[in-house]
Scaffold this active site. Structure first.
Site, PDB file in Angstrom:
ATOM      1  N   HIS A 118       0.705  -1.456  -0.018  1.00  0.00           N
ATOM      2  CA  HIS A 118      -0.157   0.084  -0.020  1.00  0.00           C
ATOM      3  C   HIS A 118       0.983   1.298   0.162  1.00  0.00           C
ATOM      4  O   HIS A 118       0.442   2.370  -0.176  1.00  0.00           O
ATOM      5  CB  HIS A 118      -0.996  -0.076   1.399  1.00  0.00           C
ATOM      6  CG  HIS A 118      -0.484   0.359   2.631  1.00  0.00           C
ATOM      7  ND1 HIS A 118       0.086  -0.695   3.491  1.00  0.00           N
ATOM      8  CD2 HIS A 118      -0.105   1.548   3.107  1.00  0.00           C
ATOM      9  CE1 HIS A 118       0.386   0.108   4.512  1.00  0.00           C
ATOM     10  NE2 HIS A 118       0.255   1.216   4.445  1.00  0.00           N
ATOM     11  N   ASP A 148       0.291  -7.612   1.538  1.00  0.00           N
ATOM     12  CA  ASP A 148       0.581  -6.252   1.631  1.00  0.00           C
ATOM     13  C   ASP A 148       2.019  -6.121   1.567  1.00  0.00           C
ATOM     14  O   ASP A 148       2.773  -5.259   2.298  1.00  0.00           O
ATOM     15  CB  ASP A 148       0.102  -5.407   3.080  1.00  0.00           C
ATOM     16  CG  ASP A 148      -0.063  -4.039   2.633  1.00  0.00           C
ATOM     17  OD1 ASP A 148       0.193  -3.565   1.557  1.00  0.00           O
ATOM     18  OD2 ASP A 148      -0.003  -3.168   3.724  1.00  0.00           O
ATOM     19  N   ASN A 221       5.424   4.988   8.830  1.00  0.00           N
ATOM     20  CA  ASN A 221       6.240   3.919   9.365  1.00  0.00           C
ATOM     21  C   ASN A 221       5.866   2.663   8.230  1.00  0.00           C
ATOM     22  O   ASN A 221       6.610   1.720   8.553  1.00  0.00           O
ATOM     23  CB  ASN A 221       5.808   3.352  10.817  1.00  0.00           C
ATOM     24  CG  ASN A 221       6.668   4.127  11.588  1.00  0.00           C
ATOM     25  OD1 ASN A 221       6.203   4.956  12.437  1.00  0.00           O
ATOM     26  ND2 ASN A 221       8.114   3.647  11.894  1.00  0.00           N
ATOM     27  N   SER A 222       4.854   2.656   7.670  1.00  0.00           N
ATOM     28  CA  SER A 222       4.422   1.532   6.821  1.00  0.00           C
ATOM     29  C   SER A 222       5.652   1.003   5.981  1.00  0.00           C
ATOM     30  O   SER A 222       6.468   1.744   5.219  1.00  0.00           O
ATOM     31  CB  SER A 222       3.302   2.014   5.718  1.00  0.00           C
ATOM     32  OG  SER A 222       2.268   2.264   6.092  1.00  0.00           O
ATOM     33  N   GLY A 278      -8.898 -26.364  -4.089  1.00  0.00           N
ATOM     34  CA  GLY A 278     -10.387 -26.182  -4.730  1.00  0.00           C
ATOM     35  C   GLY A 278     -11.253 -26.812  -3.845  1.00  0.00           C
ATOM     36  O   GLY A 278     -12.078 -27.563  -4.307  1.00  0.00           O
TER      37      GLY A 278
END
Length: 488
Positions: A118, A148, A221-222, A278
């Site tokens: 992100h 992420d 801080n991401s 599946g």
């Protein structure tokens, strides 16, 4: 004001300043008297490997980015003035692009850098800013929205300072950890705290397994690293819970053991290659466990099998309960999903099932999970018999699936069974959110095609002393789920 959960935003929003002022207004409290005397020796060799990441992207509203202004008289006005001026100076004036900031860290001296997806998502240009002032354009090697994680590559003139992943499996609740990152654009910021919890599921993705920490993590801080006290990366700082956008001591990091495999695949292939079997799965609740005659509410219930998929080829059936995968106990759907994803493509894995009161072991050759859409579809059921008169059972009014009822409830042509036309308020079925238009496909793992079939099977189960009746329901679109309805 309510508490909110969010990914750590990239842009340095500064409305937190007054709140920070309140925090610093009183005398310092020695809350870490029993902690390490200093982390300076640990932090010093790591700072150069942590980077700031800026992305430039097209503005959706056509307006140039203008940093927010601090409230007049704020005690932090002078502190952030230089940062605000720099943001305003660097912001494009053509109204076409905006700039965002995040963190990352170097894991290969040749120029491989890790951050959050992100942080760089939708970015047209990515720039990596190093502690010595160097700025390098980065290319996106690969990204994985489900965890992420993103991998970048730069081309440095000399080898970069790099850090290494540690073993997040050995980290304990209460162990000291250290975060380094770019909160509010202030690069090279070091904060220290402890591991507050492990294995946190915050419902942000299918493979949630976060480390929770009280080390201060804020906007910007991401993508930055969370270190143990030996200087190894044991997490990637990703999300916070906060009512104000600032740290309240509840931050989340992706464990290094989960990140390492994703990073390796992104570096090697530019994409993830997860295992797939599946099936549709759901948890085994106490009611479902009782209706199946299980001693404990553990394992994963198979609610659907994709025709032609690996599970179907291995003989896995709807109603089977997966209790172990590759020799490891399975507690819940989230755990099984992670095990399957990590098993690798084309691996042959033994799967232990509980079926008809007995343990059955099958070997399944995993396929590859395609990342677009929902691949798992329930297997086709037996065709329905001619409809019969409506009956009232377990608080439900049931009828055969006539063309008129299919039209009335918009039931798909390939859905077979007995349709629920009405649910009594306050009944056991209503408690389980059974709704008109749901179709009963099976009762206690036996297919039904008429209301009489349902009535007969329910009577048999009551005579056997069952307190809950396991129903396999399909909604009008054909998506199936198990519910256990009280027999009384």
């Amino acid at each position: 004001m309510t508490t909110s959960f969010s990914r750590l935003p990239r842009r340095a929003g500064l409305g937190l300043a007054l709140a920070l002022g309140l925090v610093l207004a009183g005398p310092p409290v020695a809350v870490r008297a029993q902690g390490p005397a200093s982390v300076a020796d640990v932090a010093a060799p790591l700072l150069d490997a942590v980077v700031n990441i800026s992305t430039t992207q097209k503005s959706k509203d056509g307006k140039a980015f203008v940093p927010p202004k601090l409230p007049e008289g704020s005690p932090f006005e002078d502190l952030f003035k230089d940062f605000l001026d720099r943001q305003q100076r660097d912001a494009p004036s053509d109204g076409k692009r905006v700039q965002s900031l995040g963190s990352g860290f170097v894991i290969d001296p040749a120029g491989v850098i890790i951050t959050n997806n992100h942080v760089i998502e939708d970015g047209d240009d990515i720039t990596v800013n190093f502690t010595d002032g160097t700025k390098l354009k980065a290319e996106l090697v690969g990204h994985d929205p489900k965890t992420d994680i993103a991998v970048l590559r730069v081309k440095p003139d000399k080898p970069l300072k790099a850090v290494a992943f540690g073993d997040s499996g050995t980290i304990r609740v209460g162990d000291w950890v250290m975060a380094i990152g770019n909160p509010f654009g202030l690069g090279g910021t070091v904060t220290v705290g402890i591991v507050s919890a492990r294995n946190r599921n915050i419902n942000s993705g299918p493979y949630d397994d976060f480390i929770q920490t009280d080390a201060a993590i804020n906007r910007g801080n991401s993508g930055g690293p969370l270190f143990d006290m030996t200087g190894k990366v044991i997490g990637i700082n990703t999300a916070i819970i906060s009512p104000s956008g600032g740290s309240i001591g509840i931050g989340f990091a992706i464990p290094s053991n989960a990140a390492r495999r994703v990073v390796e695949q992104l570096v090697q292939f530019g994409e993830t290659r997860r295992g797939w079997i599946g099936v549709r799965i759901q948890p085994v609740t106490p009611d479902i466990a009782e209706s199946l005659g299980l001693k404990e509410a553990k394992g994963v219930l198979i609610a659907g099998v994709t025709e032609g998929g690996p599970a179907a080829a291995a003989g896995i059936k709807v109603g089977d309960v997966v209790t172990a995968f590759d020799g490891r106990p399975v507690a819940d759907p989230r755990e099984l999903a992670k095990m399957v994803a990590d098993a690798g493509i084309s691996a042959s894995v033994p799967v232990t099932l509980r079926r008809d009161g007995k343990d059955v072991v099958v070997t399944i050759a995993l396929g590859r999970l395609e990342e677009s859409g929902d691949e798992d579809k329930p297997a086709e059921k037996k065709p329905a018999a001619p409809p019969v008169a409506e009956l009232k059972i377990l608080g439900m009014s049931l009828a055969g699936l006539t063309p008129d009822l299919r039209t009335r409830f918009s039931v798909a042509d390939d859905v077979k069974g007995v349709v629920v036309t009405e649910v009594a308020s306050g009944s056991a079925a209503a408690d389980k959110r059974v709704q008109p238009g749901d179709v009963i496909v099976e009762v206690a793992q036996e297919a039904v095609s008429t209301p009489a079939d349902v009535e007969k099977r329910v009577k048999e189960l009551k005579e056997q002393g069952r307190r809950s009746i396991l129903l396999l329901l399909a909604n009008p679109a054909g998506e199936v789920r198990f519910v256990a309805v009280r027999a009384d």
